[in-house]
Design an enzyme around this catalytic site. Structure first.
Site, short mmCIF file in Angstrom:
data_model
loop_
_atom_site.label_atom_id
_atom_site.label_comp_id
_atom_site.label_asym_id
_atom_site.label_seq_id
_atom_site.Cartn_x
_atom_site.Cartn_y
_atom_site.Cartn_z
CG LEU A 52 12.95 15.00 -24.16
CD1 LEU A 52 13.08 15.59 -25.56
CD2 LEU A 52 11.55 14.43 -23.97
CG ASP A 103 32.87 16.47 -23.61
OD1 ASP A 103 31.87 16.60 -24.33
OD2 ASP A 103 33.73 17.37 -23.46
CE1 TYR A 199 18.09 22.82 -29.22
CE2 TYR A 199 16.23 23.53 -30.55
CZ TYR A 199 16.79 22.62 -29.67
OH TYR A 199 16.07 21.52 -29.26
CE LYS A 203 18.51 19.68 -31.10
NZ LYS A 203 18.94 18.37 -30.54
CB ILE A 232 9.08 18.44 -24.69
CG1 ILE A 232 8.79 17.88 -26.09
CG2 ILE A 232 8.80 17.39 -23.62
CD1 ILE A 232 7.40 17.35 -26.29
CB THR A 234 12.80 18.78 -20.89
OG1 THR A 234 13.42 19.92 -21.51
CG2 THR A 234 12.02 17.99 -21.93
#
Length: 295
Positions: A52, A103, A199, A203, A232, A234
Site C-alpha cells: 500500500l 527505522d 493489531y 490501529k 486488501i 497486499t
C-alpha cells in the site's frame, strides 16, 4: 455590534464562488482537476518499499508531486520498488521517487531524515504514515508482552514519529500540509474469528492520534486524517492468506461487494486527502472497506 466575519479558506475562489466572482469577459476554465493536482509538492511515505505504501507513493507522483521519499527498514529497496521507479521515470513527468532506509521506531532518526529532506527540497506538503506490522493469531489472555510492544512500536510509535517529522517541516516552511495516518477498519471493528488484539488496539490508537493531531494543527493549516482500509490483498496479507486459501473466500464474503480490495484502490482516496480537493477535511477517518461496516 454584529459578530465578526467568519474567516474562510485562504484558497482562491473555485466552483460556484469563482463563477459568481469571475470576470464575465474571460472564458472560464474547469478547475476541478486542478484541485486534485499535487504540482511541485514534496512528500514522505513510510512503509513505501512495497504494498500500500508504494502504491500511494506512486499515485502522489502521478498526481504531480515533485518528489516522494519512501521510508522503510530494508537497507536497499525491493525489486517491486525498483521496477516502480523505472516505470515512473519512463513516464517522464518530472516526478522523483526516492528511497531512504530508516527505522520508523527511532524517533530522532526519522526526524533527522525529514529535516534533511526539507533542507534539500525547501518544503514539505504530504505525509503518508503507512508502515505497519501484523503478527500471527495469539490468544489475548496469553499475549506475550514483548510481541505486543513490537506491534505497538511500529504501528503506533512509528506512525507518530513519521507524522511528527513531516509536520515539523510543514510548520518550518509554513506551507499547507496534509498528514495521512494509515489505520485500518480493524481500529473500529474487530475482525471475526481473528485473535489480533495487538493489531486491533494499535490501529484504534492511530484513529485517535489523527483526531488529536488534527485539533492541534488545524490553525497551522496542517490537516491530519486517518485512512482505514478493509481487507486488501497486499504482500503482508498474502503471506497470511496464501497459507490458508479458504480465508480468501471467507474475507470476500464479509462485505457487500463480495471480494477483497486491491492496493491500487487506495490511490484515489490518498490523492484526494493529499490535495486541495479535501481542503476542509481534517480529523476524519476515511474507511475504504468495500462496505464491510455496512451490514
Amino acid at each position: 455590534m454584529p459578530p465578526p466575519a467568519q474567516s474562510v479558506s485562504p484558497l482562491a475562489p473555485i466552483g460556484v464562488s469563482a463563477a459568481l466572482q469571475g470576470n464575465p469577459t474571460e472564458k472560464p476554465k474547469p478547475k476541478i482537476f486542478d484541485e486534485f493536482a499535487l504540482k511541485d509538492r514534496v512528500g514522505i511515505v513510510s512503509g513505501g518499499n512495497r504494498g500500500l505504501g508504494l502504491e500511494m507513493a506512486f499515485a502522489l507522483c502521478e498526481a504531480g508531486a515533485r518528489a516522494v521519499y519512501c521510508l522503510d527498514l530494508p537497507e536497499k529497496p525491493s525489486e517491486e520498488w525498483q521496477k516502480t521507479k523505472e516505470f515512473l521515470d519512463k513516464m517522464d513527468i518530472g516526478a522523483r521517487l526516492e528511497y531512504i532506509s530508516v527505522d520508523v521506531t527511532d524517533q530522532q532518526k526519522v526526524w533527522k531524515v525529514a529535516a534533511e529532506i526539507g533542507d534539500r527540497e525547501k518544503r514539505m506538503d504530504v505525509c503518508v504514515a503507512a508502515a505497519g506490522v501484523l503478527k500471527a493469531h495469539t490468544d489475548c489472555l496469553h499475549y506475550p508482552a514483548e510481541q505486543f510492544k513490537q506491534v505497538h512500536d511500529v504501528n503506533v510509535n512509528g506512525v507518530l514519529y513519521t507524522a511528527q517529522a513531516a509536520g515539523q517541516q510543514m510548520a518550518r516552511f509554513g506551507n499547507r500540509g496534509s498528514i495521512i495516518l494509515v489505520a485500518s477498519m480493524s481500529g473500529s471493528i474487530t475482525n471475526k474469528d481473528h485473535a489480533w488484539v495487538s493489531y486491533n488496539s494499535s490501529k484504534s490508537a492511530v484513529l485517535q492520534m489523527a483526531r488529536s493531531m488534527a485539533c492541534e494543527l488545524g490553525k497551522q493549516n496542517i490537516r491530519v486524517n486517518s485512512l482505514s482500509p478493509g481487507h486488501i490483498y497486499t504482500s503482508m496479507t498474502a503471506a497470511y492468506l496464501d497459507k490458508e486459501p479458504h480465508l480468501l473466500e471467507k474475507w470476500s464474503n464479509l462485505n457487500p461487494m463480495g471480494r477483497i480490495g486491491r492496493p491500487d484502490e487506495m490511490r484515489g482516496v490518498c490523492v484526494w486527502l493529499a490535495s486541495d480537493a479535501s481542503s476542509f477535511c481534517t480529523g476524519s477517518d476515511i474507511i475504504v472497506s468495500g462496505g464491510h461496516h455496512s451490514w
